[in-house]
Design a protein around this motif. Sequence first.
Motif, mmCIF file in Angstrom:
data_model
loop_
_atom_site.group_PDB
_atom_site.id
_atom_site.type_symbol
_atom_site.label_atom_id
_atom_site.label_comp_id
_atom_site.label_asym_id
_atom_site.label_seq_id
_atom_site.Cartn_x
_atom_site.Cartn_y
_atom_site.Cartn_z
ATOM 1 N N GLU A 153 0.857 -1.190 0.000
ATOM 2 C CA GLU A 153 0.000 0.000 0.000
ATOM 3 C C GLU A 153 0.890 1.236 0.000
ATOM 4 O O GLU A 153 1.741 1.402 0.881
ATOM 5 C CB GLU A 153 -0.901 -0.031 1.239
ATOM 6 C CG GLU A 153 -2.091 0.873 1.140
ATOM 7 C CD GLU A 153 -1.800 2.299 1.588
ATOM 8 O OE1 GLU A 153 -2.111 3.226 0.810
ATOM 9 O OE2 GLU A 153 -1.263 2.494 2.684
ATOM 10 N N ASP A 155 1.988 4.872 0.645
ATOM 11 C CA ASP A 155 1.700 6.072 1.442
ATOM 12 C C ASP A 155 2.261 7.305 0.758
ATOM 13 O O ASP A 155 1.929 8.426 1.117
ATOM 14 C CB ASP A 155 2.273 5.955 2.855
ATOM 15 C CG ASP A 155 1.313 5.221 3.786
ATOM 16 O OD1 ASP A 155 0.208 4.840 3.339
ATOM 17 O OD2 ASP A 155 1.670 5.028 4.961
ATOM 18 N N GLN A 165 0.489 -3.668 6.353
ATOM 19 C CA GLN A 165 -0.592 -3.418 5.396
ATOM 20 C C GLN A 165 -0.335 -4.158 4.087
ATOM 21 O O GLN A 165 -1.055 -3.955 3.106
ATOM 22 C CB GLN A 165 -0.727 -1.912 5.135
ATOM 23 C CG GLN A 165 -1.099 -1.142 6.394
ATOM 24 C CD GLN A 165 -1.219 0.343 6.179
ATOM 25 O OE1 GLN A 165 -0.792 0.884 5.164
ATOM 26 N NE2 GLN A 165 -1.824 1.016 7.146
HETATM 27 CA CA LIG Z 1 -0.329 2.875 4.586
#
Ligand SMILES: [Ca+2]
Length: 224
Positions: A153, A155, A165
């Motif tokens: 994921e 960021d 994650q």
């Molecule tokens: Ca994240």
Amino acid sequence: MKILVFLVMLTVCAATPQDLSGKMFIFPEETNTAQVKIETSTENFSAVTICLRAFTDLARNHALFSLSTPSSANDFLIFKRTVADEIQLHIKNTFQNVRGLEYKPNTWHAVCATWDAVSGLGQLWLDGKSSVKRFFSSESNIMGTTVITLGQEQDNHGGGFDSKQSFVGMLADVNLWNYVLSPCEIHDYTDGLNFTPGNVVNWRALEFEIIGRVLLENKQVNCD
Ligand SMILES: [Ca+2]
Ligand SMILES: *[C@@H]1O[C@H](CO)[C@@H](O)[C@H](O)[C@H]1NC(C)=O
């Protein structure tokens, strides 16, 4: 010289589309590095449909699909939350929690999500069952160089990964369209019938790069 040749070969491999019909990516361990990066030259989406199949036993947060642009790390993100039966859909950095979906462990699930800039509405489909339509963001398109990652994921654009994650399990049949598929087309995808492959990302002609320990194997089929 050898290094140069090797680098050129890597570049060629990454750029050559591969037909992944009948195959799956395996993400066999929790890391903040292992990923599949999918390349696309499309930089202006007035609508999106993403469909993929996922198989996992994760109970914690995990990303199923992460698309970022330089201006927005969560331009299109499907994020399974720890909360049972809750999936978060992020579109243009706005998220909505989608509830009541039966996301069982150790089961192949067909996951699709749609959005269009005119209405601003997004919708999630799990195994052919739709969520309600919710408002995310309207009027402006998803714009800019897109980075799509499977397994992590984002960021920030192309990075900012968190192992807690990450996705651990199997992913297959990733397709992305720059328009909203009709419910019938989503059912055809879900049921493995004939459907028009993604015109932005096509599993049958996938341009991708594997980073870290991600394996490509034939999909397991059940024996009779
Ligand atoms: Ca994240
Ligand atoms: C993006 O697409 C829209 C149509 O959806 C168009 O009006 C706009 O000019 C495009 N922008 C760029 C920068 O290509």
